[in-house]
Enzyme design. Structure first.
Site, PDB file in Angstrom:
ATOM      1  N   ASP A 218       0.446  -8.115   8.708  1.00 44.21           N
ATOM      2  CA  ASP A 218       1.099  -8.534   7.464  1.00 44.21           C
ATOM      3  C   ASP A 218       2.548  -8.076   7.361  1.00 44.21           C
ATOM      4  O   ASP A 218       3.433  -8.865   7.036  1.00 44.21           O
ATOM      5  CB  ASP A 218       0.297  -8.036   6.259  1.00 44.21           C
ATOM      6  CG  ASP A 218      -1.105  -8.629   6.257  1.00 44.21           C
ATOM      7  OD1 ASP A 218      -1.254  -9.774   5.821  1.00 44.21           O
ATOM      8  OD2 ASP A 218      -2.034  -7.953   6.733  1.00 44.21           O
TER       9      ASP A 218
ATOM     10  N   ARG B 243       1.884   7.618  -0.781  1.00 46.43           N
ATOM     11  CA  ARG B 243       2.925   6.694  -1.258  1.00 46.43           C
ATOM     12  C   ARG B 243       4.216   7.415  -1.612  1.00 46.43           C
ATOM     13  O   ARG B 243       5.288   6.969  -1.201  1.00 46.43           O
ATOM     14  CB  ARG B 243       2.414   5.853  -2.435  1.00 46.43           C
ATOM     15  CG  ARG B 243       1.131   5.073  -2.129  1.00 46.43           C
ATOM     16  CD  ARG B 243       1.179   4.321  -0.831  1.00 46.43           C
ATOM     17  NE  ARG B 243      -0.105   3.746  -0.447  1.00 46.43           N
ATOM     18  CZ  ARG B 243      -0.376   3.288   0.755  1.00 46.43           C
ATOM     19  NH1 ARG B 243       0.528   3.345   1.714  1.00 46.43           N
ATOM     20  NH2 ARG B 243      -1.566   2.779   1.018  1.00 46.43           N
TER      21      ARG B 243
ATOM     22  N   ASP C 113      -1.389   0.687  -5.300  1.00 45.45           N
ATOM     23  CA  ASP C 113      -0.300   1.094  -4.419  1.00 45.45           C
ATOM     24  C   ASP C 113       1.035   0.434  -4.764  1.00 45.45           C
ATOM     25  O   ASP C 113       2.086   1.049  -4.649  1.00 45.45           O
ATOM     26  CB  ASP C 113      -0.682   0.852  -2.957  1.00 45.45           C
ATOM     27  CG  ASP C 113      -1.703   1.876  -2.479  1.00 45.45           C
ATOM     28  OD1 ASP C 113      -1.625   3.031  -2.944  1.00 45.45           O
ATOM     29  OD2 ASP C 113      -2.579   1.528  -1.664  1.00 45.45           O
TER      30      ASP C 113
ATOM     31  N   SER D  98     -10.129  -3.809   4.523  1.00 42.77           N
ATOM     32  CA  SER D  98      -8.769  -3.350   4.276  1.00 42.77           C
ATOM     33  C   SER D  98      -8.804  -1.822   4.367  1.00 42.77           C
ATOM     34  O   SER D  98      -9.557  -1.169   3.635  1.00 42.77           O
ATOM     35  CB  SER D  98      -8.319  -3.798   2.889  1.00 42.77           C
ATOM     36  OG  SER D  98      -7.144  -3.110   2.535  1.00 42.77           O
TER      37      SER D  98
HETATM   38  N1  ARG Z   1      -8.373   2.819  -3.994  1.00 38.38           N
HETATM   39  C1  ARG Z   1      -7.592   3.822  -3.364  1.00 38.38           C
HETATM   40  C2  ARG Z   1      -6.371   4.163  -4.156  1.00 38.38           C
HETATM   41  O1  ARG Z   1      -5.944   3.380  -4.943  1.00 38.38           O
HETATM   42  C3  ARG Z   1      -7.254   3.498  -1.932  1.00 38.38           C
HETATM   43  C4  ARG Z   1      -6.486   2.252  -1.689  1.00 38.38           C
HETATM   44  C5  ARG Z   1      -6.189   2.147  -0.243  1.00 38.38           C
HETATM   45  N2  ARG Z   1      -6.199   0.862   0.287  1.00 38.38           N
HETATM   46  C6  ARG Z   1      -7.132   0.319   1.085  1.00 38.38           C
HETATM   47  N3  ARG Z   1      -6.800  -0.746   1.727  1.00 38.38           N
HETATM   48  N4  ARG Z   1      -8.322   0.804   1.246  1.00 38.38           N
HETATM   49  O2  ARG Z   1      -5.826   5.226  -3.998  1.00 38.38           O
END
Ligand code: ARG
Length: 401
Positions: free
Chosen positions: A14, A95, A124, A175
């Site tokens: 991506d 992040r 995110d 993911s």
């Molecule tokens: N739900 C978690 C958060 O918001 C992890 C998100 C990470 N992304 C993934 N593709 N699993 O911190």
């Protein structure tokens, strides 16, 4: 001058396609920014070459794994941070460190905009953009998946049409986001929340049903930070990695939750955080003997609020900073050793010692020779219950009228 955009680049399909996609949609030059937060996998050099091969005018790569461990994982450990009581904030804390590097790269290369590969449904995007707004208020944000209609199908077609140096056939149904603090897996089969996770989902942990022999480990802390494992000095990064290996082999730190996203959606996520969960367990038990009762009770509330702020993308906010100051103050005496057994998916503490302990054997013992004067207890209880007793007397009086 042509406008320049820095893109948070993972090296995957991506964000590789996003380089050319953003270029075509905006006419800007794209600078790829890859940050190592201990996610493992390909080398930064391989990722740099791919970014350039996909049309980036420059590539900024940074090994931030120690920075991430020292400045992001350790505060999370000191807070015993578990969002909704379960999730050790794996993605949420990565992040802000990526944001720091994005802003640094934007300054270095004269970019006006920051791009990231998040969708419009998750946390995110919020964490990236709130972080950018705080550290680089003049910078604009763009998310090609959300704002420029870059879907999976279009990404594959684009990569094939342009002959980009990236694999398009490998189909991962999930993911995944990972770093040294843990790994997060979602989507696909897991979206039916009655479905149990299958074995192929896990990577940091072995199946705890068939564990190797129990593994006993001693973790030494100084002021809330792990400094040695089994007597061998370690940096925070080394401590996390070593415990990822040892606790991971025992299946420690598997978490299956439906959590509350900031955008209002409940979503199912599978986490694996063997090192993080072993460390948080050990750290909490050391606090139990070194932090005074009232401070400890209040700290639990602070830690919960801290977790929510960090989950909600407020890493750089004033309240988070103030809570950090409180938490830091509580860690002054959190030094000593924790002995724990890693086995069958569990990290169980079975010994603790500390020079700064508040545990007083002479006060606690039920054997002869204790120094606790039990005769003081009666008066204490009388006064402790007085207020509620007076109130209940009033309740009976009023009800009788
Ligand atoms: N739900 C978690 C958060 O918001 C992890 C998100 C990470 N992304 C993934 N593709 N699993 O911190």
């Amino acid at each position: 001058m042509t406008e320049r955009i820095v893109l948070a680049y993972s090296g995957g399909l991506d964000t590789s396609v996003a380089i050319g996609w953003i270029g075509e949609a905006t006419g800007a030059e794209v600078i790829a920014v890859a940050v190592d937060v201990g996610q493992g996998g390909e080398s930064l050099e391989t990722i740099r070459q791919r970014a350039l091969g996909c049309g980036a005018v420059e590539a900024y790569v940074a090994d931030a794994s120690d920075e991430f461990a020292d400045e992001y994982c350790m505060p999370t450990l000191k807070a015993n941070a578990l969002y909704q009581g379960h999730y050790p904030l794996v993605s949420a804390i990565s992040r802000p460190v990526i944001v720091k590097h994005l802003v640094k790269a934007a300054r270095e290369f004269g970019a006006t905009t920051v791009a990231h590969g998040c969708t419009g449904k998750g946390n995110d995007q919020v964490r990236f953009e709130v972080g950018i707004q705080t550290l680089g208020p003049d910078l604009k944000c763009i998310a090609p998946v959300r704002d420029l209609a870059l879907t999976r199908d279009k990404a594959i077609a684009f990569a094939e049409e342009k002959g980009l140096p990236i694999e398009t056939t490998k189909k991962n149904p999930y993911s995944i986001d990972q770093n040294v603090w843990g790994r997060a897996v979602e989507t696909g089969y897991l979206e039916d929340i009655w479905n149990a996770p299958t074995k192929d989902i896990y990577d940091y942990t072995a199946t705890p049903e068939f564990p190797p022999a129990p593994d006993e480990v001693t973790i030494s802390f100084e002021a809330g930070v792990p400094v040695a494992i089994d007597g061998v000095k370690v940096t925070p990064l080394q401590a996390i990695k070593e415990l990822n290996r040892r606790a991971g082999a025992q299946g420690v730190g598997r978490i299956d939750v439906v959590e509350d996203r900031l955008v209002g959606i409940k979503s199912r996520e599978i986490y694996e955080a063997p090192g993080a969960m072993a460390l948080i367990t050990a750290h909490k038990h050391l606090e139990d003997i070194t932090v005074e009762r009232e401070q400890a009770r209040f700290k639990a509330t602070v830690g919960q609020r801290w977790s929510e702020l960090v989950y909600d993308g407020q890493w750089f906010s004033p309240l988070k900073r103030s809570l950090d100051a409180f938490i830091e103050d509580t860690q002054k005496y959190v030094s000593g050793d924790i002995r724990m057994t890693l086995h069958g998916g569990q990290a169980v503490v079975n010994g603790r010692r500390s020079e700064t302990s508040l545990y007083d054997f002479d006060l606690a013992t039920y054997d002869t020779g204790d120094t606790f004067d039990q005769s003081m207890a009666r008066g204490f209880i009388e006064l402790w219950g007085m207020s509620a007793k007076v109130a209940s007397g009033r309740d009976i009086r009023v009800a009788g009228k």
